[in-house]
Design a protein around this motif. Sequence first.
Motif, PDB file in Angstrom:
ATOM      1  N   TYR A  17       0.806  -1.221  -0.081  1.00  0.00           N
ATOM      2  CA  TYR A  17      -0.038  -0.113  -0.051  1.00  0.00           C
ATOM      3  C   TYR A  17       0.883   1.322  -0.019  1.00  0.00           C
ATOM      4  O   TYR A  17       1.861   1.324   0.768  1.00  0.00           O
ATOM      5  CB  TYR A  17      -0.850  -0.101   1.206  1.00  0.00           C
ATOM      6  CG  TYR A  17      -1.888  -1.123   1.329  1.00  0.00           C
ATOM      7  CD1 TYR A  17      -2.754  -1.368   0.482  1.00  0.00           C
ATOM      8  CD2 TYR A  17      -1.337  -2.195   2.101  1.00  0.00           C
ATOM      9  CE1 TYR A  17      -3.602  -2.691   0.274  1.00  0.00           C
ATOM     10  CE2 TYR A  17      -1.918  -3.328   2.175  1.00  0.00           C
ATOM     11  CZ  TYR A  17      -3.085  -3.573   1.475  1.00  0.00           C
ATOM     12  OH  TYR A  17      -3.874  -4.730   1.559  1.00  0.00           O
ATOM     13  N   THR A  31      -6.548   7.849   9.356  1.00  0.00           N
ATOM     14  CA  THR A  31      -7.021   7.030   8.011  1.00  0.00           C
ATOM     15  C   THR A  31      -6.743   7.712   6.806  1.00  0.00           C
ATOM     16  O   THR A  31      -6.487   8.863   6.824  1.00  0.00           O
ATOM     17  CB  THR A  31      -8.511   6.858   8.048  1.00  0.00           C
ATOM     18  OG1 THR A  31      -8.930   6.306   9.183  1.00  0.00           O
ATOM     19  CG2 THR A  31      -9.048   5.910   7.026  1.00  0.00           C
ATOM     20  N   ASP A  36      -3.532   0.140  -3.520  1.00  0.00           N
ATOM     21  CA  ASP A  36      -2.900  -1.146  -3.316  1.00  0.00           C
ATOM     22  C   ASP A  36      -2.271  -1.589  -4.662  1.00  0.00           C
ATOM     23  O   ASP A  36      -2.733  -1.550  -5.989  1.00  0.00           O
ATOM     24  CB  ASP A  36      -4.200  -1.910  -3.421  1.00  0.00           C
ATOM     25  CG  ASP A  36      -3.921  -3.447  -3.134  1.00  0.00           C
ATOM     26  OD1 ASP A  36      -2.882  -3.599  -3.683  1.00  0.00           O
ATOM     27  OD2 ASP A  36      -4.648  -4.285  -2.351  1.00  0.00           O
ATOM     28  N   VAL A  43      -7.678   2.067  -1.557  1.00  0.00           N
ATOM     29  CA  VAL A  43      -8.295   1.539  -0.521  1.00  0.00           C
ATOM     30  C   VAL A  43      -8.214   2.628   0.825  1.00  0.00           C
ATOM     31  O   VAL A  43      -7.399   3.562   0.463  1.00  0.00           O
ATOM     32  CB  VAL A  43      -7.576   0.295   0.024  1.00  0.00           C
ATOM     33  CG1 VAL A  43      -7.694  -0.634  -0.678  1.00  0.00           C
ATOM     34  CG2 VAL A  43      -6.081   0.719   0.384  1.00  0.00           C
ATOM     35  N   LEU A  45      -6.908   3.066   4.573  1.00  0.00           N
ATOM     36  CA  LEU A  45      -6.110   2.495   5.306  1.00  0.00           C
ATOM     37  C   LEU A  45      -5.734   3.042   6.734  1.00  0.00           C
ATOM     38  O   LEU A  45      -5.482   4.309   6.715  1.00  0.00           O
ATOM     39  CB  LEU A  45      -4.636   2.460   4.765  1.00  0.00           C
ATOM     40  CG  LEU A  45      -3.394   1.712   5.349  1.00  0.00           C
ATOM     41  CD1 LEU A  45      -3.538   0.232   5.246  1.00  0.00           C
ATOM     42  CD2 LEU A  45      -1.993   2.218   4.962  1.00  0.00           C
ATOM     43  N   GLU A  47      -4.362   3.583  10.348  1.00  0.00           N
ATOM     44  CA  GLU A  47      -3.190   3.189  11.242  1.00  0.00           C
ATOM     45  C   GLU A  47      -3.591   3.471  12.583  1.00  0.00           C
ATOM     46  O   GLU A  47      -4.103   4.552  13.058  1.00  0.00           O
ATOM     47  CB  GLU A  47      -2.080   3.910  10.856  1.00  0.00           C
ATOM     48  CG  GLU A  47      -0.662   3.755  11.541  1.00  0.00           C
ATOM     49  CD  GLU A  47       0.184   4.853  11.118  1.00  0.00           C
ATOM     50  OE1 GLU A  47       1.328   4.371  11.143  1.00  0.00           O
ATOM     51  OE2 GLU A  47      -0.131   6.112  11.311  1.00  0.00           O
ATOM     52  N   LYS A 107     -11.150  -5.389   4.323  1.00  0.00           N
ATOM     53  CA  LYS A 107     -10.369  -6.424   3.754  1.00  0.00           C
ATOM     54  C   LYS A 107      -9.430  -7.224   4.193  1.00  0.00           C
ATOM     55  O   LYS A 107      -9.411  -8.383   3.928  1.00  0.00           O
ATOM     56  CB  LYS A 107      -9.839  -5.562   2.273  1.00  0.00           C
ATOM     57  CG  LYS A 107     -10.617  -4.766   1.285  1.00  0.00           C
ATOM     58  CD  LYS A 107      -9.915  -3.864   0.599  1.00  0.00           C
ATOM     59  CE  LYS A 107      -9.623  -4.505  -0.851  1.00  0.00           C
ATOM     60  NZ  LYS A 107     -11.016  -4.732  -1.562  1.00  0.00           N
ATOM     61  N   TYR A 109      -6.299  -7.041   7.728  1.00  0.00           N
ATOM     62  CA  TYR A 109      -5.305  -6.095   8.613  1.00  0.00           C
ATOM     63  C   TYR A 109      -4.171  -6.838   8.862  1.00  0.00           C
ATOM     64  O   TYR A 109      -4.090  -8.008   8.546  1.00  0.00           O
ATOM     65  CB  TYR A 109      -6.136  -5.911  10.143  1.00  0.00           C
ATOM     66  CG  TYR A 109      -6.155  -7.123  11.042  1.00  0.00           C
ATOM     67  CD1 TYR A 109      -4.915  -7.350  11.857  1.00  0.00           C
ATOM     68  CD2 TYR A 109      -7.039  -8.026  11.262  1.00  0.00           C
ATOM     69  CE1 TYR A 109      -5.068  -8.402  12.541  1.00  0.00           C
ATOM     70  CE2 TYR A 109      -7.258  -8.866  12.083  1.00  0.00           C
ATOM     71  CZ  TYR A 109      -5.974  -9.314  13.014  1.00  0.00           C
ATOM     72  OH  TYR A 109      -5.894 -10.176  13.722  1.00  0.00           O
ATOM     73  N   TYR A 117      -2.488  -1.991  11.003  1.00  0.00           N
ATOM     74  CA  TYR A 117      -3.434  -1.170  10.090  1.00  0.00           C
ATOM     75  C   TYR A 117      -4.644  -2.062   9.559  1.00  0.00           C
ATOM     76  O   TYR A 117      -4.615  -3.305   9.571  1.00  0.00           O
ATOM     77  CB  TYR A 117      -2.523  -1.271   8.656  1.00  0.00           C
ATOM     78  CG  TYR A 117      -1.119  -0.415   9.099  1.00  0.00           C
ATOM     79  CD1 TYR A 117      -1.038   1.026   9.075  1.00  0.00           C
ATOM     80  CD2 TYR A 117       0.144  -1.216   9.399  1.00  0.00           C
ATOM     81  CE1 TYR A 117       0.172   1.524   9.302  1.00  0.00           C
ATOM     82  CE2 TYR A 117       1.315  -0.643   9.705  1.00  0.00           C
ATOM     83  CZ  TYR A 117       1.129   0.881   9.753  1.00  0.00           C
ATOM     84  OH  TYR A 117       2.623   1.454  10.156  1.00  0.00           O
ATOM     85  N   VAL A 119      -7.201  -2.265   6.627  1.00  0.00           N
ATOM     86  CA  VAL A 119      -7.436  -1.989   5.121  1.00  0.00           C
ATOM     87  C   VAL A 119      -8.905  -2.234   4.873  1.00  0.00           C
ATOM     88  O   VAL A 119      -9.485  -3.350   4.745  1.00  0.00           O
ATOM     89  CB  VAL A 119      -6.529  -2.948   4.198  1.00  0.00           C
ATOM     90  CG1 VAL A 119      -6.730  -2.650   2.763  1.00  0.00           C
ATOM     91  CG2 VAL A 119      -5.334  -2.786   4.611  1.00  0.00           C
ATOM     92  N   TYR A 122     -12.423   1.691  -0.143  1.00  0.00           N
ATOM     93  CA  TYR A 122     -12.417   2.978  -0.257  1.00  0.00           C
ATOM     94  C   TYR A 122     -13.776   3.441  -0.991  1.00  0.00           C
ATOM     95  O   TYR A 122     -13.840   3.019  -2.155  1.00  0.00           O
ATOM     96  CB  TYR A 122     -11.201   3.471  -0.831  1.00  0.00           C
ATOM     97  CG  TYR A 122     -11.046   5.220  -1.019  1.00  0.00           C
ATOM     98  CD1 TYR A 122     -11.193   6.026   0.166  1.00  0.00           C
ATOM     99  CD2 TYR A 122     -11.352   5.568  -2.370  1.00  0.00           C
ATOM    100  CE1 TYR A 122     -11.337   7.321  -0.315  1.00  0.00           C
ATOM    101  CE2 TYR A 122     -11.525   7.018  -2.682  1.00  0.00           C
ATOM    102  CZ  TYR A 122     -11.352   7.756  -1.343  1.00  0.00           C
ATOM    103  OH  TYR A 122     -11.541   9.246  -1.694  1.00  0.00           O
TER     104      TYR A 122
END
Length: 197
Positions: A17, A31, A36, A43, A45, A47, A107, A109, A117, A119, A122
């Motif tokens: 990513y 975020t 990807d 996406v 992501l 954190e 999707k 982690y 993280y 994912v 989006y």
Amino acid sequence: ETLQVNILAPGSQLDEYRIDSILGVGGFGATYKAFDLNLRIWVALKEYFPAEWSFRDPDGVTVHPSIEGQAGGSKEQEAFYFWGLERFLDEARVLARIAHPLVARVKRYFQAHGTAYIVMDYEEGQTLHAMLPAGETLDEDEVHGLLEDVLPALRAVHEQGYLHRDIKPANLYARATDHRVMLIDFGAARVSVGRYS
């Protein structure tokens, strides 16, 4: 200044990513909109980066446990960081179980760089908080429309035995494609009392 130190820079890469921009910052992290590189799709992501319990390494990516964003925290403060990390991973597990078109979908982690993280799919759009100027409110028809989206999403969450516990404009996301309102940010979600009793 502090915010800029705590967020990942555009172009930073985490696994497959690549960070593009920041979507939002909260008490337990940020975020990002990310690309990807394997699937060639955008996406979201998220954190884990609680500024109160961690600091970013000079490498610009790695996260270390601490107190108030400074090195040299105690073992107790380090324990808070790892306790929060487990709650963050719980959020991913909660979302992964919920299959509803108006609930942010996880999707995967992963853990890396001293943190974790999540994912998610989006969606182009913005939060209700960003859409409403300070002090403005929705009219009755707008509230009814909002509830038509949010209540079924909450039902899907409750059917999995979870309570969201943080419904607010910043956690309601209006998709640009169809203006439907999605439920996001499950950091406060908890297993419903009595579910496993």
